[in-house]
Write a protein that holds these residues in place. Structure first.
Motif, PDB file in Angstrom:
ATOM      1  N   GLU A 236      36.397 -25.578 -38.078  1.00  0.00           N
ATOM      2  CA  GLU A 236      36.854 -26.351 -39.231  1.00  0.00           C
ATOM      3  C   GLU A 236      37.451 -27.694 -38.811  1.00  0.00           C
ATOM      4  O   GLU A 236      37.290 -28.701 -39.507  1.00  0.00           O
ATOM      5  N   LEU A 239      34.547 -29.914 -37.761  1.00  0.00           N
ATOM      6  CA  LEU A 239      33.835 -30.355 -38.958  1.00  0.00           C
ATOM      7  C   LEU A 239      34.588 -31.478 -39.654  1.00  0.00           C
ATOM      8  O   LEU A 239      33.980 -32.475 -40.090  1.00  0.00           O
ATOM      9  N   GLN A 240      35.908 -31.354 -39.749  1.00  0.00           N
ATOM     10  CA  GLN A 240      36.677 -32.407 -40.409  1.00  0.00           C
ATOM     11  C   GLN A 240      36.620 -33.705 -39.619  1.00  0.00           C
ATOM     12  O   GLN A 240      36.583 -34.790 -40.201  1.00  0.00           O
ATOM     13  N   ARG A 243      33.424 -35.413 -40.475  1.00  0.00           N
ATOM     14  CA  ARG A 243      33.477 -35.956 -41.836  1.00  0.00           C
ATOM     15  C   ARG A 243      34.275 -37.256 -41.885  1.00  0.00           C
ATOM     16  O   ARG A 243      33.975 -38.140 -42.689  1.00  0.00           O
ATOM     17  N   SER A 259      27.808 -28.947 -48.888  1.00  0.00           N
ATOM     18  CA  SER A 259      27.992 -27.497 -48.747  1.00  0.00           C
ATOM     19  C   SER A 259      27.002 -26.914 -47.750  1.00  0.00           C
ATOM     20  O   SER A 259      27.359 -26.079 -46.903  1.00  0.00           O
ATOM     21  N   GLU A 262      27.980 -27.981 -44.254  1.00  0.00           N
ATOM     22  CA  GLU A 262      29.124 -27.206 -43.762  1.00  0.00           C
ATOM     23  C   GLU A 262      28.681 -25.828 -43.283  1.00  0.00           C
ATOM     24  O   GLU A 262      29.109 -25.358 -42.221  1.00  0.00           O
TER      25      GLU A 262
END
Length: 444
Positions: A236, A239-240, A243, A259, A262
């Motif tokens: 997570e 992933l952030q 982003r 989505s 992710e």
């Protein structure tokens, strides 16, 4: 003759005494209240002073109840110019009650405001910073808080109570005026950087929002906390990070199908790295660049967190994250059930930019020259074209969403311009098709 000399000497002495004991021009315009003995007399010796929270002052008839401002006539910034937020008592101000003028200024500076605009700013301060507002006033106040926290703070031992009070005021301003997108992001950036530089990491406060691209610099603290604790970087967190840095993923798939992206990223991360990427601890202190709203900061202010290690001494972890992200985007692109059909747009023989005026067409052409725009450069372009930054971003993003299904610009510092989206809109899937845009201007 001796009598004449005596008169001349006496006259000179009287003038010197009056000059020494008379209030300065700055002091005559400024009365500070709240703490006995705290007066502007120091302005005789110093060219500026900070009026802290809780200390009011009266200024040319305007009563400002709660300080948090720099006052004086000279306070140099990193560029050698006068600090933009400095309130100079010697500058003329319209009388209290005079209707204020809207500024429409991209880079506001107190010394460049008109007397009416200065009066409006002081009136807003006197109302407790909660009344009707001009965007320039918000920025001037924010400039001063940034200077206090990130320039004076590392140089002087500013009480933690004062730092907390300044951060609390920024949170309240963000809640009050948060509909202004750039101001909201700049407030979040300040709050995240302030939390990161405090060095107390028991928990992340709810007001720190690491989903906002304005906070991408301070987000490195999250990586560093895992490194310091000897723990792998969770999916997570990786992933952030990607982003917050969309420029590392080619194409528009990550933004079109968030989505699906992710899901693929989380699954792929687990398959490749198990519990996560492990980064070894080291003795190099974490540092990041704070790119604030204050134009006096130039390219930013380097903030150091001595208690945390630098997680990115080696590029390998970030390279692994970038590679996985690109693989996920390619997987979505190769899925025939995905994609974005622009045939209706490309099939029309019309000017795709017809809904934009000439100034915003020119701004679009300039933005099309590169993916990442330092916010200062973008603001300079807006100032040169006499367009306001926030409305321009909103207008261009609305155009891009209608023609391409996505906003073109992600605000932050730097701004992200989706060059691949422009290619899809103007060229589509045909690489030989001539684009309707060119760098530096619009195609005739």
């Amino acid at each position: 003759m001796e009598f004449l000399v005596t008169l001349i000497v006496a006259a000179v002495l009287i003038r010197l005494i009056k000059f020494y004991y008379a209030p300065s021009k700055k002091e005559a315009q400024l009365v500070i209240t709240g703490v006995p003995g705290y007066t502007p007399a120091s302005l005789k010796e110093a060219s500026w002073m900070w009026i802290p929270p809780g200390r009011g002052f009266t200024f040319r008839g305007y009563e400002i109840p709660d300080g948090m401002l720099y006052v004086g006539d000279r306070m140099r910034d990193f560029t050698g110019s006068n600090e933009a937020c400095l309130v100079d008592p010697a500058l003329p101000v319209a009388a209290k009650g005079t209707p204020f003028e809207r500024t429409g200024i991209v880079f506001p500076r107190y010394d460049r405001l008109t007397p009416e605009q200065r009066g409006g700013f002081l009136s807003w301060l006197g109302e407790g910073r909660r009344g009707a507002v001009d965007h320039a006033w918000l920025l001037l106040f924010l400039y001063g808080v940034e200077r206090r926290l990130f320039v004076d703070g590392p140089r002087a031992n500013i009480p933690m109570r004062e730092q907390d009070r300044l951060a609390a005021e920024i949170r309240e301003l963000m809640e009050t005026y948060g509909e202004i997108r750039s101001f909201r992001g700049q407030c979040k950036n300040l709050l995240a950087a302030s939390w990161a530089s405090h060095g107390v990491f028991a928990e992340i406060p709810d007001y720190v929002d690491f989903t906002d691209r304005f906070c991408s610099g301070a987000f490195n603290v999250i990586f560093s906390l895992y490194v310091a604790g000897g723990r792998p970087i969770p999916a997570e967190v990786a992933l952030q990070w990607i982003r917050l840095h969309p420029e590392h993923v080619k194409g528009t798939m990550m933004r079109r199908f968030p989505s699906e992206f992710e899901r693929l990223f989380i699954n792929g991360y687990s398959q490749r790295f198990g519990e996560g990427i492990f980064i070894h601890n080291n003795r190099t202190s974490l540092s990041f660049v704070y790119r604030g709203a204050n134009p006096s900061f130039g390219n930013g202010v380097k903030l150091t967190v001595p208690s945390l290690p630098e997680p990115f001494l080696l590029d390998t972890p970030l390279k692994q994250i970038r590679t996985l992200a690109c693989d996920c985007a390619d997987a979505i692109r190769n899925d025939n059930s995905k994609g974005h059909d622009l045939d209706a747009v490309h099939g029309e023989d019309r000017d795709l930019l017809e809904s934009l005026d000439d100034d915003h067409r020119e701004l679009m052409a300039r933005l099309a020259s590169k993916t990442l725009w330092p916010r200062g450069e973008f603001l300079s372009a807006c100032e040169e074209l006499s367009v306001l930054p926030d409305p321009s971003i909103e207008l261009i993003n609305s155009w891009a969403f209608i023609t391409g299904g996505l906003p073109l610009i992600e605000d932050g510092d730097p701004l992200f311009v989706d060059m691949e989206l422009l290619r899809e809109i103007f060229v589509g899937d045909n690489p030989g098709k001539e684009s309707g845009m060119r760098t530096g201007g619009m195609k005739e």
